[in-house]
Enzyme design. Sequence first.
Site, PDB file in Angstrom:
ATOM      1  CB  THR A  14      -1.001  -0.093   1.303  1.00 31.57           C
ATOM      2  OG1 THR A  14      -1.818  -1.135   1.249  1.00 31.57           O
ATOM      3  CG2 THR A  14      -1.698   1.365   1.162  1.00 31.57           C
ATOM      4  CB  SER A  62       2.814  -7.925   1.193  1.00 26.91           C
ATOM      5  OG  SER A  62       1.844  -7.793   2.301  1.00 26.91           O
TER       6      SER A  62
HETATM    7  N1  ASP Z   1      -2.635  -5.505   0.717  1.00 25.33           N
HETATM    8  C1  ASP Z   1      -1.594  -4.484   1.174  1.00 25.33           C
HETATM    9  C2  ASP Z   1      -0.015  -5.558   1.245  1.00 25.33           C
HETATM   10  O1  ASP Z   1       0.040  -5.913   2.011  1.00 25.33           O
HETATM   11  C3  ASP Z   1      -1.929  -3.942   2.395  1.00 25.33           C
HETATM   12  C4  ASP Z   1      -1.067  -2.998   2.834  1.00 25.33           C
HETATM   13  O2  ASP Z   1       0.112  -2.772   2.343  1.00 25.33           O
HETATM   14  O3  ASP Z   1      -1.255  -2.120   3.870  1.00 25.33           O
HETATM   15  O4  ASP Z   1       0.506  -5.487   0.119  1.00 25.33           O
END
Ligand code: ASP
Length: 329
Positions: A14, A62
């Site tokens: 993110t 991730s």
């Molecule tokens: N889905 C994202 C990730 O883990 C969530 C984040 O970065 O806050 O890449």
Amino acid sequence: MNRKKIVVLGTGGTIAGTAARATDNLGYTPAQRGVGELLAAIPDLAQFPFELLSEQVAQIDSKDMDFSIWQRLLQRCAHWLERDDVQGLVLTHGTDTLEETAYFLQAVLAPRKPVVLTCAMRPATSIGADGPQNLLDALTVAAYPDARGVVLVCAATIHSAREVQKVHTWRLDAFSSGDAGALGHVVRGTLNMSRNWPQDPPALSGDAIRTLANLPSWPRVEIVMSHAGANGAMVDALVSPEVAQRFGAAPVRGLVVAATGNGSVHHELEAALLRAQACGVRVVRATRCCNGRVLPVADQVIPDSKGLSAVKARVALMLELVAQPQVVG
Ligand code: ASP
């Protein structure tokens, strides 16, 4: 000028995400901006006392983290950490599996230099983006002369890889170190430490790290959860060679049970886990509680995870199994 370097490795998340509107903190696409762009969003970085190098190791959400990316990260971290002119590393990472990557790197490298993971809960386009401050705080930690080990910096809080867990779905301060407490805080550009830096004994040799980084496949370890109405069908299916063959999967070599409370497991699930153990599958008991650890009790046939959460116990078991010949049940 021959300044020491801090190397920033980008993996997505993110912190590198973008949304169509600045007010949208949820409907965004992670892993859109390069690590160079993330650094460029921090004002006055030209005055930072270290030379900053950056490298894009991956560009993913991730939740999709996999072993091949861990292997590449391991190679790049080992490469940079070996250099005398490198003070430390910063890794930008998504929050979803950050604790697993952090634990993996600490377990394998146990670096004497700082490896500081950081992240964001809001995309880079947000009116209230938290990524630039988190990244600056991570650089501050990596620049600190005594800093060592793999740590996470998020919302001005420094956590160690072993204890940190994501505990909130949307709050900016989404991580906790549970009962152990945070290592410290970054307050107006200086560190306020409450605990010592991770001091794990030296991890693997350079050769062992290279072997791990090039391993063609990793031992398969799965996580099952104990809950009301649990039964043994899932475990029986996981350890069945016929089922594995049918789905083209490797045979399961380890199972981690996310148990209830202090490691208790539904009796039907426990019976299946003991059958699996008798066939040579390694079984470990973690807890599904997010605070506290499984305290050992006498005559425990399924060993506990030594304080590791289920996802970290899985990583630890995989690393143990890498070093052991396969036992066929
Ligand atoms: N889905 C994202 C990730 O883990 C969530 C984040 O970065 O806050 O890449």
